[in-house]
Scaffold this active site. Structure first.
Site, PDB file in Angstrom:
ATOM      1  N   GLU A   1      -2.068   5.134   4.128  1.00 43.75           N
ATOM      2  CA  GLU A   1      -1.548   4.325   3.029  1.00 43.75           C
ATOM      3  C   GLU A   1      -2.700   3.441   2.562  1.00 43.75           C
ATOM      4  O   GLU A   1      -3.033   2.454   3.216  1.00 43.75           O
ATOM      5  CB  GLU A   1      -0.359   3.480   3.500  1.00 43.75           C
ATOM      6  CG  GLU A   1       0.825   4.289   4.018  1.00 43.75           C
ATOM      7  CD  GLU A   1       1.491   5.122   2.948  1.00 43.75           C
ATOM      8  OE1 GLU A   1       1.210   4.893   1.749  1.00 43.75           O
ATOM      9  OE2 GLU A   1       2.287   6.010   3.290  1.00 43.75           O
TER      10      GLU A   1
ATOM     11  N   CYS B   1      -0.892  -4.096  -1.874  1.00 41.75           N
ATOM     12  CA  CYS B   1      -1.518  -2.815  -2.180  1.00 41.75           C
ATOM     13  C   CYS B   1      -0.993  -2.193  -3.471  1.00 41.75           C
ATOM     14  O   CYS B   1      -1.691  -1.403  -4.110  1.00 41.75           O
ATOM     15  CB  CYS B   1      -1.346  -1.845  -1.019  1.00 41.75           C
ATOM     16  SG  CYS B   1       0.378  -1.490  -0.597  1.00 41.75           S
TER      17      CYS B   1
END
Length: 453
Positions: free
Chosen positions: A207, A241
């Site tokens: 990720e 993110c």
């Protein structure tokens, strides 16, 4: 590190982690750990990131407990074998997919959401029946210390281990053999993780992140768009993110959009965001210095103030942006928002397509044709239309990246399946054993094969 991994592997090999009751107990204990120590976690999050208490509760406590409760509720159903069809050639038989745990899972978490991004994937691995080694980030050291103290008190220490430390400890961990590695962070370290995993042929989930764009067309509700972009950008002081990294807005409404963002900043954080108890801080002096240097890539239209002592950088909007600057080539991961006017949505799409696939993409428009065009012609890990970030909150939507922004997806059932092997099992009956299936292969048999196969 080898002792830690060998211990949890021995537990997994013993079969201790396979019963659903063990898994359910561990998940419920994880919820209890968070709820009974909520204040300690919130204080640690504030020490690390200046997180407002309500923000820390929403993103790192309630989000996690909600995700785990869903796993507990569906634990039996998500681990039940699934019947599938059987072709004529294999009859008489029945077929099924049997979910089984992979073994020992390593979860390496980042510092920006240090509870959520450690415990959610770890919970998925536990719900899938695995043993787990957790590695929190040393950058969010206060939260790491709380986790290191509480995890062995609440969870089975023979099957769930937590290791603290920095680069040397992580490097030593990666030298061990795991059955799956789950890493959240940046692409540079992601490549290191993948290279280490390759030595053992260990599957990985990465990720990563990237520059998540926002596209705003002329039909958009500018006030709503600005408020939702501002919220998504400046929650956790931009250290998310999937935060909007930059905005591509049709030039006919670009000025009005910036004005609305300025109003939203004042509405959210007051005339002086530094005095607001709803706005966070940059995690470290190193990241603070990096972000201040990025400001040179554009002209400040909103904000721009910074204070090194308190690691404060104001919610900042940058215009007249140099498209070749570091500001536009690296993930910002902070409270700077470049706004770039474009002639049309088509130009915005071309801009996005010319760059690596982002982890998230956001489009604001009241025109369904425009939304369809953007969705059809761009690729991203996930999308929210007329909003930001919220696609991550739906456990029915796998969360993950593509290309440079990562590989693999989790949350909800996907977060359990990620750490399992769906073992194909075909069971034949012995009541019938037609000779047609065996040699010698006669011409008559060949005719039958050609008809049925």
């Amino acid at each position: 590190m080898s002792t830690v991994v060998d211990t949890v592997r021995a537990t997994f090999d013993s079969g201790r982690t396979r019963p659903l009751e063990w898994r359910r107990n561990q998940l419920e204990q994880m919820i209890a750990m968070l709820e009974e120590n909520e204040q300690r976690f919130l204080e640690a999050l504030h020490a690390d990131l200046g997180k407002p208490a309500i923000e820390g509760f929403i993103t790192d406590i309630a989000f996690v407990t909600g995700e785990i409760r869903s796993m507990v509720k569906h634990l039996r159903a998500w681990n039940r074998p699934e019947r599938v069809g059987t072709p004529l050639v294999a009859l008489p038989a029945r077929s099924r997919l049997v979910p089984e745990p992979l073994g020992v899972v390593l979860v390496i978490a980042p510092w920006n959401y240090p509870v959520q991004l450690l415990l959610v994937p770890a919970a998925g691995a536990i719900a899938a029946g695995n043993a787990v080694v957790m590695k929190p980030s040393e950058v969010s050291s206060a939260t790491s210390r709380v986790l290191a103290e509480l995890v062995p008190k609440y969870l089975d220490p023979s099957a769930v281990a937590l290791v603290e430390g920095g680069v040397p400890e992580t490097t030593e961990l990666l030298a061990q053999r795991f059955d799956h590695i789950f890493y959240t962070g940046n692409g540079t370290v992601g490549r290191i993780v993948m290279a280490a995993a390759a030595k053992h042929l260990t599957p990985v989930t990465l990720e990563l992140g990237g520059k998540s764009p926002v596209i705003v067309d002329a039909s958009a509700n500018l006030r709503v768009a600005a408020r939702r972009v501002a919220w998504g950008k400046w929650v956790n002081a931009g250290q998310t993110c999937i935060a909007p990294d930059y905005v591509l807005v049709e030039q006919s409404v670009a000025g009005a959009f910036v004005d609305e963002v300025a109003k939203a900043v004042t509405d959210f954080y007051g005339a002086d965001p530094q005095a607001s108890d709803s706005y966070g801080r940059i995690v470290s002096p190193r990241h603070f210095d990096r972000l201040v240097s990025l400001m040179s890539g554009g002209a400040v239209a909103v904000g721009g103030k910074s204070d090194a002592l308190s690691r404060y950088i104001a919610p900042t909007v940058l215009v007249d942006v140099d498209r070749d600057s570091t500001l536009m080539s690296e993930e910002i991961f902070g409270p700077l928002l470049p706004v770039l006017p474009v002639p049309s949505v088509r130009d915005a799409v071309s801009f996005v397509r010319s760059r690596p696939h982002p982890l998230a993409l956001y489009v604001f428009s009241e025109n369904k044709r425009v939304v369809h065009e953007v969705l059809e012609q761009t690729t991203a890990g996930g999308v929210t239309v007329n909003g930001t970030i919220l696609h991550i909150t739906n456990p029915n939507l796998p969360f993950g990246g593509i290309g440079e922004s990562g590989m693999g997806g989790y949350h909800g059932k996907s977060g359990v399946r990620l750490f399992q092997h769906l073992k194909p099992v075909l069971t034949r009956s012995t009541r019938m054993d037609p000779s047609l299936a065996y040699p010698p292969y006669t011409e008559r048999k060949a005719k039958i094969f050609r008809k049925v196969l």
